[in-house]
Design an enzyme around this catalytic site. Structure first.
Site, short mmCIF file in Angstrom:
data_model
loop_
_atom_site.label_atom_id
_atom_site.label_comp_id
_atom_site.label_asym_id
_atom_site.label_seq_id
_atom_site.Cartn_x
_atom_site.Cartn_y
_atom_site.Cartn_z
N HIS A 67 0.10 11.08 -27.78
CA HIS A 67 -0.23 9.69 -27.35
C HIS A 67 -1.10 9.07 -28.34
CE1 HIS A 67 0.29 10.71 -22.78
NE2 HIS A 67 1.53 10.81 -23.43
N LYS A 107 3.64 11.33 -11.12
CA LYS A 107 2.76 10.50 -11.97
C LYS A 107 3.35 9.28 -12.37
CE LYS A 107 -0.22 13.76 -14.55
NZ LYS A 107 -0.82 14.32 -15.88
N LYS A 118 8.60 22.74 -13.51
CA LYS A 118 7.56 21.36 -13.22
C LYS A 118 7.35 21.49 -11.78
CE LYS A 118 6.21 16.92 -13.95
NZ LYS A 118 6.56 15.48 -15.07
N HIS A 134 0.53 16.03 -25.81
CA HIS A 134 0.36 15.07 -25.49
C HIS A 134 -0.81 14.16 -25.96
CE1 HIS A 134 3.89 15.56 -22.99
NE2 HIS A 134 4.05 14.76 -22.36
N ARG A 170 -1.68 21.99 -13.90
CA ARG A 170 -0.93 20.68 -14.07
C ARG A 170 -1.10 20.15 -15.66
NH1 ARG A 170 1.64 16.01 -10.52
NH2 ARG A 170 3.02 15.11 -12.25
N GLU A 204 10.80 17.42 -24.75
CA GLU A 204 10.28 17.87 -23.38
C GLU A 204 10.73 19.14 -22.90
OE1 GLU A 204 7.84 16.59 -21.92
OE2 GLU A 204 7.35 14.78 -22.60
N GLU A 249 -3.68 17.45 -10.79
CA GLU A 249 -4.67 17.91 -12.03
C GLU A 249 -5.70 18.31 -11.61
OE1 GLU A 249 -4.35 15.94 -16.14
OE2 GLU A 249 -2.12 16.53 -15.50
N ARG A 252 0.72 -1.06 0.00
CA ARG A 252 0.15 0.07 0.07
C ARG A 252 0.73 1.31 0.08
NH1 ARG A 252 -4.93 -1.42 4.28
NH2 ARG A 252 -5.67 -3.47 2.83
N ASN A 296 0.77 18.74 -20.45
CA ASN A 296 0.35 17.91 -21.33
C ASN A 296 0.31 18.41 -22.80
OD1 ASN A 296 -0.09 15.62 -19.57
ND2 ASN A 296 -1.87 16.63 -18.86
N HIS A 344 8.59 8.21 -27.53
CA HIS A 344 7.38 9.13 -26.76
C HIS A 344 7.83 10.80 -26.91
CE1 HIS A 344 4.88 11.17 -23.83
NE2 HIS A 344 5.89 11.66 -23.26
#
Length: 362
Positions: free
Chosen positions: A251, A141, A225, A247, A240, A183, A235, A119, A244, A265
């Site tokens: 993606h 993330k 960042k 993206h 935030r 990036e 987000e 956990r 993206n 990527h």
């Protein structure tokens, strides 16, 4: 020279330490397991061959390496299960930290496994690619890919520390450096026009190995960042989501190439940012000149800027966008731009308009 960027998240705050040669100090920078058991290090075959012995020497104790194949395909359910079972079998306690030693794939996979094993156990990021150093290693993330799309299964789980050594970039090939550089450029395009201008002037030197340029770009990107993450960790406010930029398009491009080496990527993000600016100009949101300037710099940096020639199908791309993890209320939000350095989240975009736009670009 050592740069320290603090990610301010209250009790879960942590430092990003950026310094040439910091890998050799890993034993002093990382809190090792008090039990004396071997340190669990998660990496891939490429990084293991190039750097694992150096990390083991720096830690000053036996390591227990978990080595995955290199590449985006490793971010899957099978790898996650394998890694969680290894963490449990190794006797990692919740106060212990496992080490993610690799690029974004290894960082994402390790962070997600650490989030769910017992956990939640701690993990340290030692990113080995430019893309991971300026983006994926920071912010918490973590995710794996699913059949429906990229990063659709994951959790927010912050690292306890990030160590960034620019010397690790020396073993990257030119293509991987360019993918990571996309990036870097993203930070200028989304919120810092002056930094984008710096990229235009210094990007070639950075890609050629200029250490001062690399350190500056990494530190500046991490500061941007860290500030955004501290303001909007999960987000929820939309701040935030600006990270993206490119993206949602990117993606979809990655998914259609099977998350393979056909499109890295960072390359997908580069094409996605060009599409985001071009679509913004198409809608009259930003000037055609700014869209052209963004495209010109990414192209001059050796990055792909057009989806034409990949054999993409518009309907398939739009389907992937519908599955985007940011989709809500039946709509897919897009990060668009009013100008270079002025991105915003638009929740009113009709995918039919996106489809028409993409059809004109394929």
């Amino acid at each position: 020279m050592k740069e320290i960027v603090r990610v301010e998240l209250g009790a879960r705050a942590y430092d990003i330490v950026i310094a040439t040669g910091i890998l050799a100090e890993a034993g002093r920078e990382i809190a090792l397991p008090k039990s004396g058991r071997p340190q669990l290090v998660i990496t891939d075959e490429t990084v293991a061959a190039a750097h694992l012995e150096k990390l083991a020497s720096a830690l000053g104790r036996p390591i227990d390496p978990v080595i995955f194949p290199a590449g985006e395909a490793t971010k899957n359910w099978c790898s996650l299960e394998t890694l969680v079972e290894r963490i449990l079998a190794a006797g990692v306690e919740r106060g212990d930290a496992v080490i993610a030693f690799g690029g974004g794939v290894i960082g994402d996979l390790t962070g997600f496994a650490a989030a769910v094993a017992r956990r939640g156990c701690e993990f340290v990021q030692i990113p080995t690619t430019l893309l991971a150093q300026v983006d994926s290693s920071v912010g918490g993330k973590t995710a794996i890919n699913a059949a429906a799309g990229k990063n659709l299964v994951g959790a927010f789980h912050q690292p306890s520390r990030v160590l960034i050594d620019p010397e690790l970039l020396d073993t990257l090939g030119p293509r991987e450096m360019r993918a990571g550089y996309a990036e870097v450029v993203k930070y200028g395009l989304l919120g810092d026009a002056a930094f984008f201008a710096w990229c235009e002037a210094n990007g070639t030197a950075l890609l050629a190995g200029d250490r001062a340029a690399q350190v500056h770009a990494i530190a500046h990107s991490c500061r941007m960042k860290a500030a955004i993450v501290a303001e909007d960790e999960r987000e929820t406010s939309g701040r935030r989501a600006l990270l993206n930029l490119g993206h949602t398009f990117g993606h979809a491009f990655e998914a259609e190439t099977g998350f393979s080496d056909r499109l890295l990527h960072g390359e997908g993000v580069a094409m996605g940012m060009v599409m985001a600016f071009a679509f913004s100009a198409h809608r009259g949101l930003c000037s055609a000149e700014d869209a052209a300037r963004a495209e010109a710099h990414l192209a001059a940096s050796g990055l792909p800027v057009s989806p034409a020639g990949f054999g993409f199908n518009v309907e398939a791309l739009v389907h992937h966008m519908q599955q985007d993890k940011k989709a809500a209320g039946g709509t897919t939000p897009f990060v668009l731009a009013r100008a270079i350095g002025d991105a915003y989240l638009d929740k009113t975009v009709a995918l039919a308009d996106v489809a028409t736009f993409l059809a004109s670009r394929l």
